[in-house]
Design a protein around this motif. Sequence first.
Motif, PDB file in Angstrom:
ATOM      1  N   LYS A 167       0.828  -1.213   0.000  1.00 17.76           N
ATOM      2  CA  LYS A 167       0.000   0.000   0.000  1.00 17.76           C
ATOM      3  C   LYS A 167       0.864   1.265   0.000  1.00 17.76           C
ATOM      4  O   LYS A 167       0.593   2.224  -0.735  1.00 17.76           O
ATOM      5  N   ASN A 181       0.695  -4.046  -6.183  1.00 17.92           N
ATOM      6  CA  ASN A 181      -0.425  -4.798  -5.618  1.00 17.92           C
ATOM      7  C   ASN A 181       0.087  -6.065  -4.957  1.00 17.92           C
ATOM      8  O   ASN A 181       1.224  -6.497  -5.201  1.00 17.92           O
ATOM      9  N   ILE A 236      -5.523  -0.442 -11.301  1.00 16.11           N
ATOM     10  CA  ILE A 236      -5.512  -1.164 -10.026  1.00 16.11           C
ATOM     11  C   ILE A 236      -4.144  -1.006  -9.379  1.00 16.11           C
ATOM     12  O   ILE A 236      -3.134  -1.458  -9.919  1.00 16.11           O
ATOM     13  N   THR A 237      -4.107  -0.364  -8.231  1.00 12.04           N
ATOM     14  CA  THR A 237      -2.863  -0.246  -7.479  1.00 12.04           C
ATOM     15  C   THR A 237      -3.182  -0.080  -5.998  1.00 12.04           C
ATOM     16  O   THR A 237      -4.252   0.416  -5.623  1.00 12.04           O
ATOM     17  N   GLN A 239      -3.756  -2.466  -3.940  1.00 13.99           N
ATOM     18  CA  GLN A 239      -4.778  -3.418  -3.522  1.00 13.99           C
ATOM     19  C   GLN A 239      -4.172  -4.756  -3.098  1.00 13.99           C
ATOM     20  O   GLN A 239      -3.127  -5.180  -3.613  1.00 13.99           O
ATOM     21  N   ASN A 240      -4.861  -5.406  -2.178  1.00 14.08           N
ATOM     22  CA  ASN A 240      -4.506  -6.761  -1.767  1.00 14.08           C
ATOM     23  C   ASN A 240      -5.613  -7.693  -2.240  1.00 14.08           C
ATOM     24  O   ASN A 240      -6.725  -7.664  -1.706  1.00 14.08           O
ATOM     25  N   ILE A 241      -5.328  -8.476  -3.270  1.00 13.07           N
ATOM     26  CA  ILE A 241      -6.324  -9.381  -3.844  1.00 13.07           C
ATOM     27  C   ILE A 241      -6.354 -10.671  -3.031  1.00 13.07           C
ATOM     28  O   ILE A 241      -5.339 -11.375  -2.937  1.00 13.07           O
TER      29      ILE A 241
END
Length: 257
Positions: A167, A181, A236-237, A239-241
Motif C-alpha cells: 500500500k 499490488n 488497479i494499485t 490493492q490486496n487481492i
Amino acid sequence: MWNLNNKRILITGGTKGIGRAAVIETLKLGARVLFTARNQDEVASFQQELRDARFSATGLVSDIADAANRQDIISWVREHWGALDVLVNNAGMNIRKSTLDFTPEEYRKILAVNLIAPFELSRGLHALLAKGQHPAIINVASVAGFLDVQTGSPYAMSKAALIQQTKNLAVEWAKDRIRVNSLSPWFTETPLTEALLLNETKVHEVLSRTPLKRVGRAEEMATIIAFLAMDTSSYITGQNIIADGGMSAMALFNAVE
C-alpha cells in the motif's frame, strides 16, 4: 491488452508452487521471464524444460535473503534488459512453531526472505521499473497477513508487513507510474503446504472454513498474478487481492459435507 507480449518479468522463487505456475502462465502470455531460486539443480532443470518448450526464460541461482545475491539479480536485469516491466516478489519460507519456541535466527530468516528481500528488491529495481512499460510490482502475501490461520507468528508478521508495504509503495511510487499490488492466497497446493495437506485433520479444518470446499491451485494464483501484470489492469494499485475460496467472507462455521 489481454496478453503480456514482450513484457520483461522477474519472478523470485520461480521453480516451485505459485512461482513456477506464474513463470509458465506469463510465458504462455508472451512475456520474457527471469526467475530465481536457491537450488541450482532445480533452476537448471526448469530452465531446460522451458527452453525445450521454446519459451524465452532465464533462471538464476539466488538466495534473495543475501544482499550480494540481490545485487546480482539487479545487475542481470540492468545488463540484459536495461529496464524491467514487472517484478513478482514470490519467494517465501516458513517455520511452523509456537512463538516461544522460535530462535532469533529462525524468525529473522523468515523476515529476511518474506519481507526484507521484497523491500530491498523493489528499492533496488525502482530505477529499472521506472524505465519499464506500464511497470508493476506484485507481492505474494497471504491471508495469514490479516487473519490467524495458525501459520506461526513470524510468518504472519512478515505477510502483514508485506501487505502494508504494498500500500505504501503504491502511493509513493504512483508518480513514477509503478503500480504495486499484492495477492493473498488461502491454503494452496504447493511444496510449502504439502505436509499439512497430508494431515486429514488439518484438511478438514481448512475445508470447514472454505465455502468452495477445496484448497486453491497454484495455477489459479498464477492467473491473478498475470492479470495484475497486464496493461489491462492499469487502474488497479495499492490493492490486496484475496484468493481464498470465500474463507474470509464466511461468518458462520459450516461442517464439511
